[in-house]
Design a protein around this motif. Structure first.
Motif, PDB file in Angstrom:
ATOM      1  N   GLY A 127      -1.219  16.055 -11.304  1.00 43.12           N
ATOM      2  CA  GLY A 127      -2.669  15.962 -11.347  1.00 43.12           C
ATOM      3  C   GLY A 127      -3.278  15.212 -10.178  1.00 43.12           C
ATOM      4  O   GLY A 127      -4.470  15.324  -9.935  1.00 43.12           O
ATOM      5  N   VAL A 128      -2.467  14.441  -9.456  1.00 43.96           N
ATOM      6  CA  VAL A 128      -2.973  13.739  -8.272  1.00 43.96           C
ATOM      7  C   VAL A 128      -2.799  14.681  -7.089  1.00 43.96           C
ATOM      8  O   VAL A 128      -1.688  15.028  -6.710  1.00 43.96           O
ATOM      9  CB  VAL A 128      -2.241  12.404  -8.037  1.00 43.96           C
ATOM     10  CG1 VAL A 128      -2.692  11.767  -6.733  1.00 43.96           C
ATOM     11  CG2 VAL A 128      -2.481  11.457  -9.207  1.00 43.96           C
ATOM     12  N   ARG A 129      -3.921  15.114  -6.538  1.00 44.39           N
ATOM     13  CA  ARG A 129      -3.882  16.087  -5.444  1.00 44.39           C
ATOM     14  C   ARG A 129      -3.781  15.416  -4.068  1.00 44.39           C
ATOM     15  O   ARG A 129      -3.114  15.908  -3.183  1.00 44.39           O
ATOM     16  CB  ARG A 129      -5.122  16.982  -5.475  1.00 44.39           C
ATOM     17  CG  ARG A 129      -5.260  17.759  -6.756  1.00 44.39           C
ATOM     18  CD  ARG A 129      -4.106  18.744  -6.898  1.00 44.39           C
ATOM     19  NE  ARG A 129      -4.269  19.547  -8.096  1.00 44.39           N
ATOM     20  CZ  ARG A 129      -3.436  19.526  -9.112  1.00 44.39           C
ATOM     21  NH1 ARG A 129      -2.377  18.766  -9.102  1.00 44.39           N
ATOM     22  NH2 ARG A 129      -3.646  20.276 -10.164  1.00 44.39           N
ATOM     23  N   ARG A 130      -4.488  14.312  -3.905  1.00 44.40           N
ATOM     24  CA  ARG A 130      -4.436  13.542  -2.667  1.00 44.40           C
ATOM     25  C   ARG A 130      -4.619  12.073  -3.010  1.00 44.40           C
ATOM     26  O   ARG A 130      -5.347  11.743  -3.938  1.00 44.40           O
ATOM     27  CB  ARG A 130      -5.540  13.964  -1.699  1.00 44.40           C
ATOM     28  CG  ARG A 130      -5.204  15.242  -0.959  1.00 44.40           C
ATOM     29  CD  ARG A 130      -6.243  15.520   0.070  1.00 44.40           C
ATOM     30  NE  ARG A 130      -7.216  16.419  -0.567  1.00 44.40           N
ATOM     31  CZ  ARG A 130      -8.379  16.739  -0.070  1.00 44.40           C
ATOM     32  NH1 ARG A 130      -8.783  16.208   1.054  1.00 44.40           N
ATOM     33  NH2 ARG A 130      -9.182  17.570  -0.693  1.00 44.40           N
ATOM     34  N   VAL A 131      -3.971  11.224  -2.234  1.00 49.64           N
ATOM     35  CA  VAL A 131      -4.131   9.779  -2.442  1.00 49.64           C
ATOM     36  C   VAL A 131      -4.026   9.064  -1.103  1.00 49.64           C
ATOM     37  O   VAL A 131      -3.238   9.457  -0.247  1.00 49.64           O
ATOM     38  CB  VAL A 131      -3.094   9.234  -3.465  1.00 49.64           C
ATOM     39  CG1 VAL A 131      -1.679   9.455  -2.987  1.00 49.64           C
ATOM     40  CG2 VAL A 131      -3.328   7.776  -3.761  1.00 49.64           C
ATOM     41  N   GLU A 132      -4.852   8.062  -0.951  1.00 44.35           N
ATOM     42  CA  GLU A 132      -4.818   7.215   0.239  1.00 44.35           C
ATOM     43  C   GLU A 132      -5.020   5.779  -0.236  1.00 44.35           C
ATOM     44  O   GLU A 132      -6.019   5.466  -0.884  1.00 44.35           O
ATOM     45  CB  GLU A 132      -5.956   7.611   1.179  1.00 44.35           C
ATOM     46  CG  GLU A 132      -6.087   6.717   2.385  1.00 44.35           C
ATOM     47  CD  GLU A 132      -7.342   7.038   3.157  1.00 44.35           C
ATOM     48  OE1 GLU A 132      -8.279   6.227   3.102  1.00 44.35           O
ATOM     49  OE2 GLU A 132      -7.395   8.117   3.784  1.00 44.35           O
ATOM     50  N   VAL A 133      -4.056   4.929   0.069  1.00 47.09           N
ATOM     51  CA  VAL A 133      -4.149   3.515  -0.290  1.00 47.09           C
ATOM     52  C   VAL A 133      -4.221   2.719   1.007  1.00 47.09           C
ATOM     53  O   VAL A 133      -3.396   2.898   1.894  1.00 47.09           O
ATOM     54  CB  VAL A 133      -2.957   3.066  -1.151  1.00 47.09           C
ATOM     55  CG1 VAL A 133      -3.064   1.582  -1.486  1.00 47.09           C
ATOM     56  CG2 VAL A 133      -2.873   3.893  -2.431  1.00 47.09           C
ATOM     57  N   SER A 134      -5.201   1.841   1.099  1.00 49.79           N
ATOM     58  CA  SER A 134      -5.402   1.033   2.297  1.00 49.79           C
ATOM     59  C   SER A 134      -5.286  -0.443   1.953  1.00 49.79           C
ATOM     60  O   SER A 134      -6.084  -0.966   1.170  1.00 49.79           O
ATOM     61  CB  SER A 134      -6.778   1.320   2.906  1.00 49.79           C
ATOM     62  OG  SER A 134      -7.047   0.401   3.956  1.00 49.79           O
ATOM     63  N   TRP A 135      -4.287  -1.110   2.558  1.00 53.78           N
ATOM     64  CA  TRP A 135      -4.149  -2.545   2.343  1.00 53.78           C
ATOM     65  C   TRP A 135      -5.283  -3.323   3.007  1.00 53.78           C
ATOM     66  O   TRP A 135      -5.902  -4.174   2.356  1.00 53.78           O
ATOM     67  CB  TRP A 135      -2.779  -3.009   2.845  1.00 53.78           C
ATOM     68  CG  TRP A 135      -2.688  -4.490   3.008  1.00 53.78           C
ATOM     69  CD1 TRP A 135      -2.823  -5.420   2.024  1.00 53.78           C
ATOM     70  CD2 TRP A 135      -2.475  -5.204   4.211  1.00 53.78           C
ATOM     71  NE1 TRP A 135      -2.686  -6.682   2.553  1.00 53.78           N
ATOM     72  CE2 TRP A 135      -2.468  -6.573   3.895  1.00 53.78           C
ATOM     73  CE3 TRP A 135      -2.262  -4.827   5.531  1.00 53.78           C
ATOM     74  CZ2 TRP A 135      -2.275  -7.561   4.851  1.00 53.78           C
ATOM     75  CZ3 TRP A 135      -2.063  -5.811   6.486  1.00 53.78           C
ATOM     76  CH2 TRP A 135      -2.075  -7.152   6.133  1.00 53.78           C
ATOM     77  N   PRO A 136      -5.638  -3.046   4.288  1.00 48.20           N
ATOM     78  CA  PRO A 136      -6.720  -3.833   4.898  1.00 48.20           C
ATOM     79  C   PRO A 136      -8.050  -3.706   4.144  1.00 48.20           C
ATOM     80  O   PRO A 136      -8.812  -4.664   4.061  1.00 48.20           O
ATOM     81  CB  PRO A 136      -6.847  -3.262   6.310  1.00 48.20           C
ATOM     82  CG  PRO A 136      -5.543  -2.606   6.589  1.00 48.20           C
ATOM     83  CD  PRO A 136      -5.047  -2.117   5.246  1.00 48.20           C
ATOM     84  N   GLU A 137      -8.310  -2.529   3.597  1.00 41.10           N
ATOM     85  CA  GLU A 137      -9.564  -2.312   2.869  1.00 41.10           C
ATOM     86  C   GLU A 137      -9.439  -2.673   1.394  1.00 41.10           C
ATOM     87  O   GLU A 137     -10.452  -2.755   0.689  1.00 41.10           O
ATOM     88  CB  GLU A 137     -10.013  -0.864   3.020  1.00 41.10           C
ATOM     89  CG  GLU A 137     -10.357  -0.510   4.464  1.00 41.10           C
ATOM     90  CD  GLU A 137     -10.708   0.953   4.634  1.00 41.10           C
ATOM     91  OE1 GLU A 137     -11.018   1.623   3.637  1.00 41.10           O
ATOM     92  OE2 GLU A 137     -10.669   1.423   5.787  1.00 41.10           O
ATOM     93  N   ALA A 162       0.831  -1.204   0.000  1.00 36.94           N
ATOM     94  CA  ALA A 162       0.000   0.000   0.000  1.00 36.94           C
ATOM     95  C   ALA A 162       0.869   1.258   0.000  1.00 36.94           C
ATOM     96  O   ALA A 162       0.595   2.212  -0.732  1.00 36.94           O
ATOM     97  CB  ALA A 162      -0.948  -0.008   1.191  1.00 36.94           C
ATOM     98  N   GLN A 163       1.932   1.256   0.805  1.00 37.44           N
ATOM     99  CA  GLN A 163       2.824   2.419   0.859  1.00 37.44           C
ATOM    100  C   GLN A 163       3.505   2.642  -0.488  1.00 37.44           C
ATOM    101  O   GLN A 163       3.638   3.783  -0.948  1.00 37.44           O
ATOM    102  CB  GLN A 163       3.869   2.237   1.948  1.00 37.44           C
ATOM    103  CG  GLN A 163       3.300   2.328   3.333  1.00 37.44           C
ATOM    104  CD  GLN A 163       4.340   2.045   4.403  1.00 37.44           C
ATOM    105  OE1 GLN A 163       5.423   1.516   4.137  1.00 37.44           O
ATOM    106  NE2 GLN A 163       4.009   2.397   5.629  1.00 37.44           N
ATOM    107  N   ARG A 164       3.940   1.551  -1.111  1.00 36.56           N
ATOM    108  CA  ARG A 164       4.605   1.657  -2.419  1.00 36.56           C
ATOM    109  C   ARG A 164       3.659   2.244  -3.462  1.00 36.56           C
ATOM    110  O   ARG A 164       4.023   3.145  -4.219  1.00 36.56           O
ATOM    111  CB  ARG A 164       5.079   0.273  -2.844  1.00 36.56           C
ATOM    112  CG  ARG A 164       5.724   0.246  -4.197  1.00 36.56           C
ATOM    113  CD  ARG A 164       6.246  -1.163  -4.519  1.00 36.56           C
ATOM    114  NE  ARG A 164       6.653  -1.213  -5.900  1.00 36.56           N
ATOM    115  CZ  ARG A 164       6.108  -1.991  -6.813  1.00 36.56           C
ATOM    116  NH1 ARG A 164       5.127  -2.812  -6.498  1.00 36.56           N
ATOM    117  NH2 ARG A 164       6.534  -1.968  -8.049  1.00 36.56           N
TER     118      ARG A 164
END
Length: 77
Positions: free
Chosen positions: A29-39, A17-19
């Motif tokens: 163009g990407v203003r915010r991003v959140e990646v969740s491994w559990p979800e 997820a961090q990678r």
């Protein structure tokens, strides 16, 4: 601005997820991003004039993950 939420297959740990989050965060163009491994999801706030959702899917898949489905829109990450 546009909010995208995708189900991501192929993440096996928090490091995945961090990678993926770091990869997406540095794109114009990407203003915010959140990646969740559990979800198993990625949420992005993007400017579609600078980067297309199709380009993001391509990069995610090149990194070894699969965008399984777009989920209903939610609040920006």
């Amino acid at each position: 601005m546009r909010t995208m939420t995708w189900k991501i297959d192929g993440m096996h740990c928090g490091g995945c997820a961090q990678r993926l989050q770091a990869l997406l965060a540095r794109l114009p163009g990407v203003r915010r991003v959140e990646v969740s491994w559990p979800e198993g999801r990625a949420r992005l706030l993007l400017d579609p004039r600078e980067v297309s959702p199709e380009r993001l899917v391509e990069l995610i898949e090149r990194a070894g993950y699969r965008v399984a489905a777009e989920q209903p829109r939610g609040d920006p990450p």
